[in-house]
Design a protein around this motif. Sequence first.
Motif, PDB file in Angstrom:
ATOM      1  N   GLU A  96     -32.223  -6.204  31.114  1.00 58.26           N
ATOM      2  CA  GLU A  96     -33.045  -6.608  31.941  1.00 58.26           C
ATOM      3  C   GLU A  96     -33.668  -7.999  31.391  1.00 58.26           C
ATOM      4  OE1 GLU A  96     -36.237  -3.997  33.977  1.00 58.26           O
ATOM      5  OE2 GLU A  96     -37.400  -4.908  32.185  1.00 58.26           O
ATOM      6  N   SER A 145     -32.147  -4.833  41.290  1.00 59.53           N
ATOM      7  CA  SER A 145     -32.419  -3.653  40.433  1.00 59.53           C
ATOM      8  C   SER A 145     -31.017  -3.748  39.430  1.00 59.53           C
ATOM      9  CB  SER A 145     -31.955  -2.112  41.131  1.00 59.53           C
ATOM     10  OG  SER A 145     -31.916  -1.160  40.375  1.00 59.53           O
ATOM     11  N   CYS A 146     -31.794  -3.748  38.399  1.00 58.64           N
ATOM     12  CA  CYS A 146     -30.837  -3.741  36.905  1.00 58.64           C
ATOM     13  C   CYS A 146     -30.636  -2.530  36.260  1.00 58.64           C
ATOM     14  CB  CYS A 146     -31.554  -5.067  35.822  1.00 58.64           C
ATOM     15  SG  CYS A 146     -31.815  -6.400  36.408  1.00 58.64           S
ATOM     16  N   LYS A 147     -29.201  -2.078  36.221  1.00 61.70           N
ATOM     17  CA  LYS A 147     -29.083  -0.951  35.838  1.00 61.70           C
ATOM     18  C   LYS A 147     -28.197  -1.027  34.499  1.00 61.70           C
ATOM     19  CE  LYS A 147     -30.649   1.499  39.339  1.00 61.70           C
ATOM     20  NZ  LYS A 147     -31.786   2.093  39.550  1.00 61.70           N
ATOM     21  N   SER A 148     -29.054  -0.478  33.444  1.00 56.69           N
ATOM     22  CA  SER A 148     -28.385  -0.338  32.217  1.00 56.69           C
ATOM     23  C   SER A 148     -28.048   1.304  31.834  1.00 56.69           C
ATOM     24  CB  SER A 148     -29.357  -0.905  30.918  1.00 56.69           C
ATOM     25  OG  SER A 148     -28.909  -1.143  29.911  1.00 56.69           O
ATOM     26  N   LEU A 149     -26.986   1.604  32.269  1.00 52.62           N
ATOM     27  CA  LEU A 149     -26.500   3.186  32.309  1.00 52.62           C
ATOM     28  C   LEU A 149     -25.583   3.335  31.110  1.00 52.62           C
ATOM     29  CD1 LEU A 149     -26.661   3.304  36.166  1.00 52.62           C
ATOM     30  CD2 LEU A 149     -28.763   4.298  34.638  1.00 52.62           C
ATOM     31  N   ALA A 161     -23.024   3.188  37.614  1.00 53.34           N
ATOM     32  CA  ALA A 161     -23.900   3.689  38.928  1.00 53.34           C
ATOM     33  C   ALA A 161     -23.372   4.267  39.838  1.00 53.34           C
ATOM     34  CB  ALA A 161     -24.750   2.354  39.157  1.00 53.34           C
ATOM     35  N   HIS A 169     -28.028   5.409  43.530  1.00 54.45           N
ATOM     36  CA  HIS A 169     -28.603   4.268  42.972  1.00 54.45           C
ATOM     37  C   HIS A 169     -28.632   3.280  44.232  1.00 54.45           C
ATOM     38  CE1 HIS A 169     -27.319   5.771  38.825  1.00 54.45           C
ATOM     39  NE2 HIS A 169     -28.624   5.865  38.816  1.00 54.45           N
ATOM     40  N   TRP A 214     -31.983   1.784  46.419  1.00 54.22           N
ATOM     41  CA  TRP A 214     -32.153   0.502  46.533  1.00 54.22           C
ATOM     42  C   TRP A 214     -32.091   0.092  48.058  1.00 54.22           C
ATOM     43  CZ3 TRP A 214     -35.291  -1.206  43.126  1.00 54.22           C
ATOM     44  CH2 TRP A 214     -35.504  -2.529  43.047  1.00 54.22           C
ATOM     45  N   VAL A 227     -27.906  -4.891  43.483  1.00 53.75           N
ATOM     46  CA  VAL A 227     -27.837  -3.836  42.340  1.00 53.75           C
ATOM     47  C   VAL A 227     -26.970  -4.508  41.201  1.00 53.75           C
ATOM     48  CG1 VAL A 227     -27.437  -1.510  41.717  1.00 53.75           C
ATOM     49  CG2 VAL A 227     -28.592  -2.172  43.897  1.00 53.75           C
ATOM     50  N   SER A 277     -25.161  -3.582  37.568  1.00 54.87           N
ATOM     51  CA  SER A 277     -24.980  -2.588  36.779  1.00 54.87           C
ATOM     52  C   SER A 277     -24.019  -2.751  35.693  1.00 54.87           C
ATOM     53  CB  SER A 277     -24.313  -1.192  37.493  1.00 54.87           C
ATOM     54  OG  SER A 277     -24.027  -0.259  36.687  1.00 54.87           O
ATOM     55  N   CYS A 295     -20.003   3.959  45.955  1.00 54.12           N
ATOM     56  CA  CYS A 295     -21.161   2.725  45.922  1.00 54.12           C
ATOM     57  C   CYS A 295     -20.664   1.786  47.165  1.00 54.12           C
ATOM     58  CB  CYS A 295     -21.272   2.088  44.719  1.00 54.12           C
ATOM     59  SG  CYS A 295     -22.056   3.322  43.643  1.00 54.12           S
TER      60      CYS A 295
END
Lengths: 326, 119
Positions: free
Chosen positions: A8, A70-74, A78, A82, A86, A106, A108, A116
Amino acid sequence: MNFKNELERQCFEIAEHALGANVTIEHNKSLEIESALFPEVASFKGPPTKEVDVLVAELLSDPRVVLLVSCKSLARPAEPAHIQEWGAVVQTMNRYSDSTLYFGLVLSATGFTDGCEAWGTSHNLGIVPPLKGRRLTFNEDTVLRMFERVLRALQVRARLQVDDLRAAPAFFDFVYRLVADFEGHQEGTADGRYFLAPQGWASSFGEMYSTIGGRKVQELWAFDTGAVMELSGGIAVRFEESSVHFGHDPEITKGTPRIPQCVKNIDLEPCTLELVKSVVVGKSITSAGDFGDYLEIGLDQRFNLGLHGGGFHLISTETPFEQHQL
Amino acid sequence: MLVTRDGEPIQIELIVDRLRQQRERVLADDEIGLVIYVGDLTVYSLEPTESGEFLARHVTEISRPRFATRVLRKQIGATVLSVTVDAVFVVKDAGALRKVRAERLEPGMVLASGDKVYR
């Protein structure tokens, strides 16, 4: 400013660098629609709310165009949920907007699962990195470079024309086109051998040849850094055994001179640099081959000039060889 | 292939060199490649359809990647097409339709249009 994770923070810094000060990060942000006068959201308690983490980037102030990221740190790629979430956020913001146009994206770091793409298409959301036909893994640095490319392009695009990106899947496609070519770039630069100067961009044998093909040799040098060839049009090539630098950059032709090892003919007889230059200067490049420990250039379809880390070789390719010794 | 509204072929090298000078049109010009906005110009691309005809689509951006996407040759019906590996086709599958990318298009598959994939 507080960040939930390193991804982020990096996304924020990239967005700020690309777009200027009109970038903010909000955590647990209650979604606030611009107009609560629509019958379906009017209530005694006010409009419904939803909490999200969002990077808000204003692309244009008049008319206002905003990108919601939307920042996805998974740990895993994703999932469609997700994207759906969004999509609902961006759709709500647009539905109850006074005049602002919202786009959604988005990001990821670990990519996306197969389903997705369909949701990104139907919700008109950009997804970074792209989903391609083959299983590709982009490292986090590449994903962030994709993000920066999209932001910069989107800001320019918003100034020119943005209405045509409203209807699905135009925005999804726009983002896809900007990031899809990273695949070819990643494959083409995997060996890390060719570099385009002065930018220092990773390059390929094909790009090197398209840059030097047809140009005339003007000068040869041997430096402590490798063999250097100056060509017409201000282009130069430096061969360093493990890497090849080429392009329109005077720095390539600079270095500490050294006495080169020069050889000629099939038998590789010792010769002088002056002899090599007397043959090759003024001749045009008609072919090239990378043999790993040397780069060989065809000249006027009559000679092969080899660039080695420590010098040059020169061979006449005309037959019979015996009658065309140098 | 790019054409004008009248169907005249456009020399892509010439138009790219000319438009590249108009920096306000340049969406990206970096290590990945060049992307130029042309949505306000009458530039169309001719895209082959499964039936062998060409469909003119309005082009909004011209992209010149430094590392081009792989291209495949596919024979669909009587037509041989050049398509990028990620071009999407819709095929019939047990009475339903599903999307398949060009690189996974197998001989024997039948497209939604009824054309058979030969190679």
